[in-house]
Design a protein around this motif. Structure first.
Motif, PDB file in Angstrom:
ATOM      1  N   HIS A  23      -4.214   4.500  -4.427  1.00  0.00           N
ATOM      2  CA  HIS A  23      -5.272   3.583  -4.031  1.00  0.00           C
ATOM      3  C   HIS A  23      -6.653   4.208  -4.166  1.00  0.00           C
ATOM      4  O   HIS A  23      -7.662   3.519  -4.115  1.00  0.00           O
ATOM      5  CB  HIS A  23      -5.058   3.084  -2.598  1.00  0.00           C
ATOM      6  CG  HIS A  23      -5.212   4.152  -1.563  1.00  0.00           C
ATOM      7  ND1 HIS A  23      -4.151   4.848  -1.070  1.00  0.00           N
ATOM      8  CD2 HIS A  23      -6.314   4.635  -0.948  1.00  0.00           C
ATOM      9  CE1 HIS A  23      -4.579   5.716  -0.158  1.00  0.00           C
ATOM     10  NE2 HIS A  23      -5.886   5.596  -0.080  1.00  0.00           N
ATOM     11  N   GLU A  33     -12.685  -0.368  -1.982  1.00  0.00           N
ATOM     12  CA  GLU A  33     -11.375   0.214  -2.249  1.00  0.00           C
ATOM     13  C   GLU A  33     -10.273  -0.826  -2.125  1.00  0.00           C
ATOM     14  O   GLU A  33     -10.259  -1.651  -1.230  1.00  0.00           O
ATOM     15  CB  GLU A  33     -11.127   1.347  -1.253  1.00  0.00           C
ATOM     16  CG  GLU A  33      -9.782   2.024  -1.415  1.00  0.00           C
ATOM     17  CD  GLU A  33      -9.550   3.068  -0.342  1.00  0.00           C
ATOM     18  OE1 GLU A  33      -8.380   3.356  -0.052  1.00  0.00           O
ATOM     19  OE2 GLU A  33     -10.532   3.590   0.202  1.00  0.00           O
ATOM     20  N   ILE A  34      -9.341  -0.817  -3.068  1.00  0.00           N
ATOM     21  CA  ILE A  34      -8.176  -1.693  -3.016  1.00  0.00           C
ATOM     22  C   ILE A  34      -6.950  -0.825  -2.790  1.00  0.00           C
ATOM     23  O   ILE A  34      -6.648   0.053  -3.593  1.00  0.00           O
ATOM     24  CB  ILE A  34      -8.012  -2.499  -4.317  1.00  0.00           C
ATOM     25  CG1 ILE A  34      -9.231  -3.391  -4.544  1.00  0.00           C
ATOM     26  CG2 ILE A  34      -6.751  -3.348  -4.263  1.00  0.00           C
ATOM     27  CD1 ILE A  34      -9.162  -4.176  -5.831  1.00  0.00           C
ATOM     28  N   LYS A  35      -6.246  -1.071  -1.702  1.00  0.00           N
ATOM     29  CA  LYS A  35      -5.081  -0.267  -1.373  1.00  0.00           C
ATOM     30  C   LYS A  35      -3.856  -0.778  -2.121  1.00  0.00           C
ATOM     31  O   LYS A  35      -3.745  -1.950  -2.457  1.00  0.00           O
ATOM     32  CB  LYS A  35      -4.824  -0.303   0.130  1.00  0.00           C
ATOM     33  CG  LYS A  35      -5.951   0.294   0.955  1.00  0.00           C
ATOM     34  CD  LYS A  35      -5.617   0.213   2.434  1.00  0.00           C
ATOM     35  CE  LYS A  35      -6.740   0.803   3.272  1.00  0.00           C
ATOM     36  NZ  LYS A  35      -6.448   0.720   4.728  1.00  0.00           N
ATOM     37  N   ASP A  38      -1.364  -3.186   1.364  1.00  0.00           N
ATOM     38  CA  ASP A  38      -2.388  -3.587   2.330  1.00  0.00           C
ATOM     39  C   ASP A  38      -2.004  -4.933   2.936  1.00  0.00           C
ATOM     40  O   ASP A  38      -2.116  -5.975   2.292  1.00  0.00           O
ATOM     41  CB  ASP A  38      -3.750  -3.677   1.638  1.00  0.00           C
ATOM     42  CG  ASP A  38      -4.881  -3.949   2.627  1.00  0.00           C
ATOM     43  OD1 ASP A  38      -4.608  -3.929   3.842  1.00  0.00           O
ATOM     44  OD2 ASP A  38      -6.013  -4.181   2.191  1.00  0.00           O
ATOM     45  N   ARG A  40      -2.705  -7.572   6.128  1.00  0.00           N
ATOM     46  CA  ARG A  40      -3.664  -7.900   7.171  1.00  0.00           C
ATOM     47  C   ARG A  40      -3.248  -9.185   7.881  1.00  0.00           C
ATOM     48  O   ARG A  40      -2.741 -10.110   7.250  1.00  0.00           O
ATOM     49  CB  ARG A  40      -5.070  -8.055   6.585  1.00  0.00           C
ATOM     50  CG  ARG A  40      -5.599  -6.777   5.937  1.00  0.00           C
ATOM     51  CD  ARG A  40      -6.995  -6.938   5.401  1.00  0.00           C
ATOM     52  NE  ARG A  40      -7.420  -5.761   4.654  1.00  0.00           N
ATOM     53  CZ  ARG A  40      -8.591  -5.645   4.048  1.00  0.00           C
ATOM     54  NH1 ARG A  40      -9.471  -6.637   4.115  1.00  0.00           N
ATOM     55  NH2 ARG A  40      -8.892  -4.556   3.375  1.00  0.00           N
ATOM     56  N   ASN A  67      -1.540 -10.371   1.856  1.00  0.00           N
ATOM     57  CA  ASN A  67      -1.260  -9.208   1.014  1.00  0.00           C
ATOM     58  C   ASN A  67      -2.499  -8.946   0.174  1.00  0.00           C
ATOM     59  O   ASN A  67      -2.725  -9.579  -0.850  1.00  0.00           O
ATOM     60  CB  ASN A  67      -0.046  -9.464   0.121  1.00  0.00           C
ATOM     61  CG  ASN A  67       0.327  -8.235  -0.708  1.00  0.00           C
ATOM     62  OD1 ASN A  67      -0.408  -7.254  -0.744  1.00  0.00           O
ATOM     63  ND2 ASN A  67       1.459  -8.292  -1.385  1.00  0.00           N
ATOM     64  N   ASN A  68      -3.320  -8.010   0.624  1.00  0.00           N
ATOM     65  CA  ASN A  68      -4.558  -7.668  -0.074  1.00  0.00           C
ATOM     66  C   ASN A  68      -4.415  -6.429  -0.950  1.00  0.00           C
ATOM     67  O   ASN A  68      -5.410  -5.917  -1.468  1.00  0.00           O
ATOM     68  CB  ASN A  68      -5.691  -7.442   0.943  1.00  0.00           C
ATOM     69  CG  ASN A  68      -6.059  -8.726   1.667  1.00  0.00           C
ATOM     70  OD1 ASN A  68      -6.044  -9.803   1.080  1.00  0.00           O
ATOM     71  ND2 ASN A  68      -6.377  -8.624   2.944  1.00  0.00           N
ATOM     72  N   GLY A  69      -3.181  -5.959  -1.111  1.00  0.00           N
ATOM     73  CA  GLY A  69      -2.950  -4.780  -1.939  1.00  0.00           C
ATOM     74  C   GLY A  69      -2.670  -5.144  -3.385  1.00  0.00           C
ATOM     75  O   GLY A  69      -2.707  -6.312  -3.784  1.00  0.00           O
ATOM     76  N   SER A 120       1.259  -9.937  -4.296  1.00  0.00           N
ATOM     77  CA  SER A 120      -0.110  -9.445  -4.198  1.00  0.00           C
ATOM     78  C   SER A 120      -1.099 -10.602  -4.286  1.00  0.00           C
ATOM     79  O   SER A 120      -0.893 -11.573  -5.018  1.00  0.00           O
ATOM     80  CB  SER A 120      -0.380  -8.442  -5.324  1.00  0.00           C
ATOM     81  OG  SER A 120      -1.729  -8.029  -5.320  1.00  0.00           O
ATOM     82  N   VAL A 161       3.627  -0.287   6.384  1.00  0.00           N
ATOM     83  CA  VAL A 161       2.399  -0.638   7.093  1.00  0.00           C
ATOM     84  C   VAL A 161       2.776  -1.572   8.236  1.00  0.00           C
ATOM     85  O   VAL A 161       3.554  -2.508   8.050  1.00  0.00           O
ATOM     86  CB  VAL A 161       1.383  -1.333   6.155  1.00  0.00           C
ATOM     87  CG1 VAL A 161       0.184  -1.838   6.948  1.00  0.00           C
ATOM     88  CG2 VAL A 161       0.924  -0.382   5.062  1.00  0.00           C
ATOM     89  N   ASP A 163       1.348  -3.936  11.695  1.00  0.00           N
ATOM     90  CA  ASP A 163       0.244  -4.577  12.407  1.00  0.00           C
ATOM     91  C   ASP A 163       0.855  -5.576  13.376  1.00  0.00           C
ATOM     92  O   ASP A 163       2.004  -6.003  13.194  1.00  0.00           O
ATOM     93  CB  ASP A 163      -0.709  -5.273  11.440  1.00  0.00           C
ATOM     94  CG  ASP A 163      -2.114  -5.398  12.013  1.00  0.00           C
ATOM     95  OD1 ASP A 163      -2.281  -5.134  13.219  1.00  0.00           O
ATOM     96  OD2 ASP A 163      -3.042  -5.757  11.267  1.00  0.00           O
TER      97      ASP A 163
END
Length: 217
Positions: A23, A33-35, A38, A40, A67-69, A120, A161, A163
């Motif tokens: 990343h 930055e794009i992981k 990711d 959220r 899904n922001n990755g 994604s 990950v 959350d």
């Protein structure tokens, strides 16, 4: 000489990339930055905060999993009690995505193996409903239940990950449409008052009747 060094330099560059997270080299059009992985949540802190639920009530909230990755991932949900068990063991939860039911049952029996695939740059909007069963009576008034709903995403490289969002459900001092009968009721007093009034009226009628009879003589 330079041609001989090119394969060596290319191998050195590829080897060097392996020491850095992927990343680090991924960035958006705005330079952010794009992981690789990711996830959220929205909202991410508090999903439910209800202080006055009654038997027969329900509440629905929507939580968005994004899904922001740059990679697809699988995610699943876990639910953990963080407060008293009495009300927690009776509350019912329903989870739906696009009107597709993923789970319906008690909070305490929530299945943690509800796995969803999320591509994604996409998202899931989960409609989560908490129900206060109608059959719960006075014993559950004034109680509170708190829990945490955790979302766990896992990519192909086994990176994880997590959350979560919390929920707080409190019961009020009265119930809607259902209440256990009180042991100290005023029904007997009302019946006694009605009987006294009826007898008093009957006595007054007799007195008036005898007065009329005397006047007629």
């Amino acid at each position: 000489m330079i041609k001989l060094l090119r394969p060596f330099l290319l191998l050195l560059l590829v080897s060097g990339l392996g020491f850095f997270p992927l990343h680090v080299f991924a960035a958006g059009n705005d330079g952010s930055e794009i992981k690789v992985l990711d996830m959220r949540l929205s909202p991410k802190d508090t999903l439910f905060n209800i202080a006055n639920m009654k038997p027969g009530d329900w509440a629905t909230r929507t939580i968005t999993v994004e899904n922001n990755g740059v990679r697809d991932f699988d995610y699943h949900m876990q639910l953990r009690n963080t407060g008293e068990k009495k009300l927690f063991n009776e509350l019912v939860i329903e989870v739906k995505v696009d009107n597709q039911e993923l789970y319906q049952g008690k909070l305490s029996e929530f299945q943690s193996k509800l796995t969803r695939k999320l591509k994604s740059a996409s998202d899931d909007q989960l409609a989560i409903t908490i129900r206060f069963p109608e059959h719960l009576g006075n014993d559950f008034q004034g109680l509170e239940s708190s829990f945490v709903l955790t979302f766990i995403a896992e990519g192909k490289d086994s990176k994880i990950v997590e959350d979560g969002a919390q929920g707080i459900i409190g019961s009020s001092g009265s119930s809607a449409g259902f209440r256990l009968p009180a042991t100290s009721t005023n029904l007997f007093n009302l019946l006694l008052l009605g009987s006294v009034l009826s007898i008093s009226g009957f006595v007054l009628l007799l007195i008036n009747f005898y007065k009329r009879m005397k006047l007629a003589q």
